[in-house]
Design an enzyme around this catalytic site. Structure first.
Site, PDB file in Angstrom:
ATOM      1  CB  CYS A  42      -0.925   0.024   1.212  1.00  0.00           C
ATOM      2  SG  CYS A  42      -2.322  -1.114   1.122  1.00  0.00           S
ATOM      3  CG  HIS A  43       1.765   2.674   3.468  1.00  0.00           C
ATOM      4  ND1 HIS A  43       0.932   3.774   3.542  1.00  0.00           N
ATOM      5  CD2 HIS A  43       1.235   1.755   4.323  1.00  0.00           C
ATOM      6  CE1 HIS A  43      -0.042   3.537   4.404  1.00  0.00           C
ATOM      7  NE2 HIS A  43       0.114   2.320   4.888  1.00  0.00           N
ATOM      8  CB  CYS A 184       3.647   8.455  35.007  1.00  0.00           C
ATOM      9  SG  CYS A 184       5.198   9.120  34.361  1.00  0.00           S
TER      10      CYS A 184
END
Length: 223
Positions: A42-43, A184
């Site tokens: 696709c890319h 965190c």
């Protein structure tokens, strides 16, 4: 970050995160799912991904909400490749994210100028300033009010997300920004959200907006 760690990050032969980048390169061209497609189908060449990581999270119109880079990769898998989504924090997902993010190293962080994102950025801002957990702390109390001071021998950073996915010596591995946010929360003795919780993407968007114009370092190395 000390000089030795900076040197490790900047040297691709010494940066341990490059092991994941190499795996991502192999995954980029590997076909998957019932559609028998690869990312490259696709890319095309991964060079076309330059700048992409610098503007994620971004709004996904089909979902009506923003998604981060790892979620976008999984959307491509389920929608385009007709393959199962990769597990959160899995080596394959982090490898693909690191490979894509590596193409944007050195580029400025450029959050999308998309009005649809504003409510989510505002939600992230509120979360950043909200006290949570048994210690009754907020993100802002550490990363704004006490940035640059020491906590447990480590310098408190300003929480700029410039290097994710990131290799932390503490983890002895690569991890996403979500993993760091979960750390965190646990440190604040608050209940961590599930990996698919929208709160994480809202926080990521807010942090990205604060870091606009800063240089992307992905994949970075930290203590």
């Amino acid at each position: 970050m000390g000089r030795s760690l900076q040197a490790m990050q900047d040297d691709d032969m010494a940066n341990p995160a490059m092991l994941w980048v190499q795996e991502g390169a192999a995954l980029w061209t590997r076909r998957a799912g019932s559609a028998d497609k690869s990312c490259a189908d696709c890319h095309g060449d991964v060079g076309g991904m330059a700048g992409v990581a610098a503007r994620y999270p971004a709004f996904a119109a089909g979902l009506g909400r923003p998604v981060d880079l790892e979620q976008r990769i999984n959307l491509c898998r389920t929608d385009k490749q007709k393959a199962d989504a990769l597990a959160d924090e899995s080596r394959e997902l982090l490898a693909l994210a690191a490979y894509v993010a590596r193409q944007s190293r050195g580029r400025p962080i450029a959050p999308p100028d998309d009005a649809r994102l504003q409510p989510f950025i505002a939600a992230g801002d509120a979360l950043y300033r909200r006290r949570q957990g048994q210690l009754n702390l907020s993100c802002a109390q550490c990363h704004d009010d006490n940035a640059g001071r020491k906590l447990g021998g480590a310098t408190i950073p300003q929480a700029h997300p410039t290097g994710y996915p990131i290799y932390r010596l503490e983890w002895q591995g690569l991890g996403s920004l979500k993993r760091r946010l979960r750390n965190c929360l646990v440190g604040m003795r608050a209940e961590a959200y599930g990996y698919d919780a929208p709160e994480y993407v809202a926080l990521e968007l807010f942090l990205l907006s604060r870091a606009r114009g800063m240089t992307l370092e992905s994949p970075a190395v930290r203590p």
